[in-house]
Motif scaffolding. Structure first.
Motif, PDB file in Angstrom:
ATOM      1  N   LYS A  25      45.934   8.064  41.222  1.00  0.00           N
ATOM      2  CA  LYS A  25      45.495   7.620  42.391  1.00  0.00           C
ATOM      3  C   LYS A  25      44.276   6.717  42.773  1.00  0.00           C
ATOM      4  CE  LYS A  25      48.223  10.820  45.350  1.00  0.00           C
ATOM      5  NZ  LYS A  25      48.493  11.835  46.568  1.00  0.00           N
ATOM      6  N   VAL A  49      43.031  13.661  49.977  1.00  0.00           N
ATOM      7  CA  VAL A  49      43.064  12.847  48.779  1.00  0.00           C
ATOM      8  C   VAL A  49      44.353  13.170  47.909  1.00  0.00           C
ATOM      9  CG1 VAL A  49      41.985  11.984  46.732  1.00  0.00           C
ATOM     10  CG2 VAL A  49      40.726  12.375  48.696  1.00  0.00           C
ATOM     11  N   PHE A  52      47.245  11.899  49.994  1.00  0.00           N
ATOM     12  CA  PHE A  52      47.171  10.417  50.386  1.00  0.00           C
ATOM     13  C   PHE A  52      48.232   9.677  49.565  1.00  0.00           C
ATOM     14  CE2 PHE A  52      45.606   6.435  51.886  1.00  0.00           C
ATOM     15  CZ  PHE A  52      45.096   6.826  53.162  1.00  0.00           C
ATOM     16  N   VAL A  54      49.723   6.160  48.011  1.00  0.00           N
ATOM     17  CA  VAL A  54      49.172   4.869  47.246  1.00  0.00           C
ATOM     18  C   VAL A  54      50.002   3.927  47.100  1.00  0.00           C
ATOM     19  CG1 VAL A  54      46.917   6.243  46.635  1.00  0.00           C
ATOM     20  CG2 VAL A  54      48.844   6.115  45.289  1.00  0.00           C
ATOM     21  N   LEU A  63      42.877   4.665  51.087  1.00  0.00           N
ATOM     22  CA  LEU A  63      42.163   5.748  50.084  1.00  0.00           C
ATOM     23  C   LEU A  63      40.694   5.264  49.712  1.00  0.00           C
ATOM     24  CD1 LEU A  63      42.445   8.295  48.705  1.00  0.00           C
ATOM     25  CD2 LEU A  63      43.305   7.127  47.000  1.00  0.00           C
TER      26      LEU A  63
END
Length: 149
Positions: A25, A49, A52, A54, A63
């Motif tokens: 990511k 994170v 998250f 992407v 991000l």
């Protein structure tokens, strides 16, 4: 989505170290996050994170913005930027990276299996190949077992 691999399951309890799916990511978002910066984040921030998305450029930008703010607040440092990775941020499915090709040959594994792997798996194997045959084999075996199911 938080992609978890069995071969690194010991990481998920504390998230003291960055899972490979997070590293991918970060590559996609063009973010260079040092281990000390990752560890300065709270466990909740690390989970954010991990989960998250992407998939789009906008998600990758958000991000990166989140991490810039969190790292500045928690670690007191500026987040290093790098050129964002390709859309997949994984080695091309047709092209086997040299480190991976060497281990495939050394371990007498079927090279054609590489093209059947998804981008997360290719990324993980490319990273694991740098760590030697044992680590690489744990990932390769997991992905091979998934294909048989």
């Amino acid at each position: 989505m938080f992609r978890r691999f069995d071969f690194e399951k010991e990481l998920y309890e504390t998230l003291e170290f960055m899972p490979l799916s997070v590293r991918r990511k970060l590559d996609l978002a063009g973010v260079k996050l040092h281990l000390r910066e990752w560890q300065a984040l709270s466990r909740t921030e690390r989970l954010v994170v991990c989960h998250f998305p992407v998939a789009s450029p906008e998600e990758r930008d958000v991000l990166a913005a989140f991490l810039r703010d969190a790292v500045k607040t928690r670690a007191g440092t500026e987040l290093a930027a790098m050129k964002p990775g390709s859309h997949d941020a994984a080695p091309d499915d047709g092209q086997v990276p040299p480190d991976v090709a060497r281990l495939i040959a050394e371990l007498k594994l079927p090279e054609k299996r590489w093209s059947l792997l998804d981008p997360d798996e290719r990324f993980a194997l490319a990273k694991m190949a740098r760590g030697g045959a044992d680590k690489f084999m744990s990932a390769w075996s997991e992905f091979a077992d998934q294909r048989r199911q």
